[in-house]
Write a protein that holds these residues in place. Sequence first.
Motif, short mmCIF file in Angstrom:
data_model
loop_
_atom_site.label_atom_id
_atom_site.label_comp_id
_atom_site.label_asym_id
_atom_site.label_seq_id
_atom_site.Cartn_x
_atom_site.Cartn_y
_atom_site.Cartn_z
N LEU A 1 -4.68 -56.00 28.98
CA LEU A 1 -3.79 -55.37 29.96
C LEU A 1 -4.15 -53.90 30.14
O LEU A 1 -4.65 -53.25 29.22
CB LEU A 1 -2.33 -55.51 29.54
CG LEU A 1 -1.76 -56.93 29.50
CD1 LEU A 1 -0.32 -56.91 29.03
CD2 LEU A 1 -1.86 -57.59 30.87
N VAL A 2 -3.86 -53.39 31.33
CA VAL A 2 -4.16 -52.00 31.66
C VAL A 2 -2.84 -51.24 31.78
O VAL A 2 -1.90 -51.70 32.43
CB VAL A 2 -4.95 -51.91 32.98
CG1 VAL A 2 -5.16 -50.46 33.39
CG2 VAL A 2 -6.31 -52.61 32.82
N PHE A 3 -2.77 -50.06 31.15
CA PHE A 3 -1.56 -49.26 31.13
C PHE A 3 -1.82 -47.92 31.83
O PHE A 3 -2.88 -47.31 31.65
CB PHE A 3 -1.11 -49.01 29.68
CG PHE A 3 -0.72 -50.26 28.95
CD1 PHE A 3 0.61 -50.64 28.88
CD2 PHE A 3 -1.68 -51.07 28.36
CE1 PHE A 3 0.98 -51.80 28.21
CE2 PHE A 3 -1.32 -52.23 27.70
CZ PHE A 3 0.01 -52.59 27.62
N PRO A 4 -0.85 -47.45 32.63
CA PRO A 4 -1.06 -46.19 33.35
C PRO A 4 -1.00 -44.98 32.43
O PRO A 4 -0.52 -45.06 31.29
CB PRO A 4 0.10 -46.18 34.35
CG PRO A 4 1.17 -47.01 33.72
CD PRO A 4 0.44 -48.08 32.95
N HIS A 5 -1.50 -43.89 32.94
CA HIS A 5 -1.47 -42.62 32.21
C HIS A 5 -0.04 -42.29 31.78
O HIS A 5 0.91 -42.45 32.55
CB HIS A 5 -2.03 -41.51 33.11
CG HIS A 5 -1.78 -40.13 32.59
ND1 HIS A 5 -2.53 -39.57 31.58
CD2 HIS A 5 -0.84 -39.20 32.94
CE1 HIS A 5 -2.07 -38.35 31.33
NE2 HIS A 5 -1.05 -38.10 32.14
#
Length: 537
Positions: free
Chosen positions: A131-135
């Motif tokens: 999964l990709v998480f925002p800044h």
Amino acid sequence: MIVAPKALHFILICFEIFVVCSKVLQEDLTSDSCSPPQLALNGTQTEKGELRIKEDYTHVKEVKFSGSIGPLGEKRLCKIKCIGGQWVGPLCVDQQDNGRFQPLFKNCKLEYINPHLIVTFKNITIHNPGLVFPHGSQLQVRCKELGLYKLLGTANPRCHNGEWSTRLPSCVSTTILTNYTEDAPPTILIKIPSGSASVEPGGELAVFPGSTLHFECLYPRRVGSPDWTWTSPLGQYLTGWAIASEERDWKYRLSIYYAKSQDSGTFTCATPRGITNSITLHVIAVTCDPISVSGMHLTVRVEGTRLGHSAYFQCPTGYIVSGEPNLTCQASGKWSAAVPKCEPVRCPSFSAPGGLTEPHLQLEEHNNSFGGRAVFSCAWGYRLVGNPGLECEISGNWSGDLPKCFPVQCAPPVLPLNGHLIQSESPGMDGGRYAVGSLVQFACKGAHLLEGEASIICTETGVWSHPPPFCKPRCPYTGEPDNGSVAPTKFAYDPGDEIQVLCSPGFESRIEEQRLRCLSDGTWDGILPNCTSYDEI
């Protein structure tokens, strides 16, 4: 900030469109205009000519849209700006910065999750990596079994412009898992004889006031005594070896009775070699909102709504709990997960593309709901090996393995004595075996006549359509001598048959040559005599 070159199309992922996803802030006829950005509405790219999309962007300098950010689909108001003929952005509203538009920094990807770790993000447990998480996202990490493993590393890694602030921590096995080796951290067992508690996403133990709890440090007494220390502002706690005979040689206990908020702190057990393991305690009076169940099939049993109380969900037969079946009231005042749903039990579909890996297997019946059946058959020329029918079980798995289809084959036909094959439509398979539909034809050698079927076919039962023929010895018809005949006249003669030469009137043959016998090898015992005129005798 991202600049979209002219050669690339800027795609807006919109979930709500504000005035056809555009807003004119000002007009500047002297500056370069931007081409219309590509737009995806609710995840689907819109087609050219869509009425909700503005076609002329000559005077449009800014486009606002509702974007979906991060793995949980958090919605934010975002915008792009047309600068020098290029779309620049996106910039999105940051709720932590008084609602100002800020550029989106690079995301961070969660590459791997140790099987002993529990990773949560905004009260949602992350089960799968990738999964990709925002800044700015911050994870909460703890070991699955509090006290059985010691967390090594930072429990709250944060994403900063594409990089995690620290690596994910690891879990170190303690004494009960290492057979009490002296270099392992001591195991701490947590016992709560009265009251309630919750293990928090960050690894803390949150306890409701008034609870009684025991921390049991596991260490072999014969090696030495461990030591308890704490950071809470209260005075002393009862510590010492357990009294029960089966526990006193390996459990060094610290007890807290009627816990108060002042008992909050970190409790550490250290071995004689200085190796430690700790439990962070947080005593707080918290209640969660009552559980609301809306699904028609979902039932719930709730212990209560205060910290540490649990709610247990069940579904009727034929349905499965989708989500977390057990929720716990946490120190945040929220339940540990969202209320689950009941979904029908479905077994993997065989009718979907790729559902049947066997190329010759066919579905005769298919129902992949609980209790449904899948019935199979094989294509013509193949036989089914295995269970011809499977049932969808309550676990969501089929009751057995898929059957297989093997080609039906006939064994090589038996060649008759003094015979041979003159034609085979299908070459032999697997060491001379023949596939269904193969045709073979027989012929006899020399003075032998074929008796039976000259052609046989391999049937789908794996058996030839007829038994192989025989080649019997036969003497051929000799023909008639000049000026005479033979009797009896037949196309072929069996061994032992005799023929007699009969000469026409005025002609005669030698008496010893007038009879011929058919021998067992299919030949005559002599040659056909001639009929000679009386004038020549």
